[in-house]
Design a protein around this motif. Structure first.
Motif, PDB file in Angstrom:
ATOM      1  N   TRP A  92       0.808  -1.212   0.000  1.00 21.71           N
ATOM      2  CA  TRP A  92       0.000   0.000   0.000  1.00 21.71           C
ATOM      3  C   TRP A  92       0.845   1.267   0.000  1.00 21.71           C
ATOM      4  O   TRP A  92       0.450   2.276  -0.596  1.00 21.71           O
ATOM      5  CB  TRP A  92      -0.992  -0.020   1.165  1.00 21.71           C
ATOM      6  CG  TRP A  92      -2.101  -0.957   0.822  1.00 21.71           C
ATOM      7  CD1 TRP A  92      -2.253  -2.239   1.244  1.00 21.71           C
ATOM      8  CD2 TRP A  92      -3.167  -0.711  -0.098  1.00 21.71           C
ATOM      9  NE1 TRP A  92      -3.356  -2.806   0.662  1.00 21.71           N
ATOM     10  CE2 TRP A  92      -3.945  -1.890  -0.164  1.00 21.71           C
ATOM     11  CE3 TRP A  92      -3.545   0.378  -0.869  1.00 21.71           C
ATOM     12  CZ2 TRP A  92      -5.073  -2.004  -0.963  1.00 21.71           C
ATOM     13  CZ3 TRP A  92      -4.678   0.267  -1.655  1.00 21.71           C
ATOM     14  CH2 TRP A  92      -5.419  -0.914  -1.703  1.00 21.71           C
ATOM     15  N   ARG A  95       1.697   1.787  -3.616  1.00 25.18           N
ATOM     16  CA  ARG A  95       0.538   2.265  -4.370  1.00 25.18           C
ATOM     17  C   ARG A  95       0.244   3.732  -4.088  1.00 25.18           C
ATOM     18  O   ARG A  95      -0.031   4.495  -5.012  1.00 25.18           O
ATOM     19  CB  ARG A  95      -0.696   1.419  -4.041  1.00 25.18           C
ATOM     20  CG  ARG A  95      -0.629   0.043  -4.626  1.00 25.18           C
ATOM     21  CD  ARG A  95      -1.820  -0.783  -4.253  1.00 25.18           C
ATOM     22  NE  ARG A  95      -1.692  -2.115  -4.813  1.00 25.18           N
ATOM     23  CZ  ARG A  95      -2.522  -3.104  -4.555  1.00 25.18           C
ATOM     24  NH1 ARG A  95      -3.550  -2.915  -3.748  1.00 25.18           N
ATOM     25  NH2 ARG A  95      -2.341  -4.285  -5.098  1.00 25.18           N
ATOM     26  N   THR A  96       0.298   4.114  -2.814  1.00 19.95           N
ATOM     27  CA  THR A  96       0.013   5.520  -2.497  1.00 19.95           C
ATOM     28  C   THR A  96       1.123   6.434  -3.003  1.00 19.95           C
ATOM     29  O   THR A  96       0.853   7.567  -3.405  1.00 19.95           O
ATOM     30  CB  THR A  96      -0.216   5.730  -0.987  1.00 19.95           C
ATOM     31  OG1 THR A  96       0.904   5.245  -0.256  1.00 19.95           O
ATOM     32  CG2 THR A  96      -1.488   5.033  -0.525  1.00 19.95           C
ATOM     33  N   ARG A  98       2.847   5.951  -5.765  1.00 19.72           N
ATOM     34  CA  ARG A  98       2.590   6.112  -7.209  1.00 19.72           C
ATOM     35  C   ARG A  98       1.421   7.056  -7.455  1.00 19.72           C
ATOM     36  O   ARG A  98       1.462   7.881  -8.358  1.00 19.72           O
ATOM     37  CB  ARG A  98       2.321   4.744  -7.852  1.00 19.72           C
ATOM     38  CG  ARG A  98       3.571   3.905  -8.007  1.00 19.72           C
ATOM     39  CD  ARG A  98       3.369   2.718  -8.939  1.00 19.72           C
ATOM     40  NE  ARG A  98       2.208   1.916  -8.643  1.00 19.72           N
ATOM     41  CZ  ARG A  98       2.200   0.821  -7.874  1.00 19.72           C
ATOM     42  NH1 ARG A  98       3.312   0.414  -7.312  1.00 19.72           N
ATOM     43  NH2 ARG A  98       1.092   0.140  -7.682  1.00 19.72           N
TER      44      ARG A  98
END
Length: 110
Positions: A92, A95-96, A98
């Motif tokens: 996560w 992902r955050t 990016r």
């Protein structure tokens, strides 16, 4: 696959609030089954099912001395949960990161 199965056993054992409370109590130190069962409004045979589930998952060990069964938390077994959470945290975070780069860097949208 074995590590995945191991995590499943531990998470299944921790899915029940009674068992989580037992783990919390054992975090303060070893305790007898009677001491652990005292705060719960369930029969001792029903409570023993929870103890067996925790023992089968490897989260606790029990030993019997006379008529008293004492439970001890296996803190190393909790590492399975910690490892899984850390793995998810990395996923996560990536992902955050990016998403943040996409939102804040106008060049990323091209």
């Amino acid at each position: 696959m074995a590590n995945h199965d191991s995590a499943n056993e531990v998470f299944l054992a921790l899915a029940d609030p009674t068992r989580r409370e037992v783990i919390r109590a054992l975090g303060r130190g070893p305790a007898s089954v009677g001491e652990l069962a005292h705060p719960f409004a369930i029969t001792l045979p029903s409570f023993m099912k929870h103890i067996r589930t925790l023992e089968d998952s490897g989260l606790i060990r029990t030993s019997k001395s006379g008529r008293v069964r004492t439970c001890i938390l296996d803190r190393d077994r909790l590492a399975v949960v910690e490892d899984w959470i850390e793995e998810q945290r990395h996923v996560w975070d990536d992902r955050t990161d990016r998403l943040e780069a996409l939102v804040t860097d106008p060049e990323e949208t091209r």
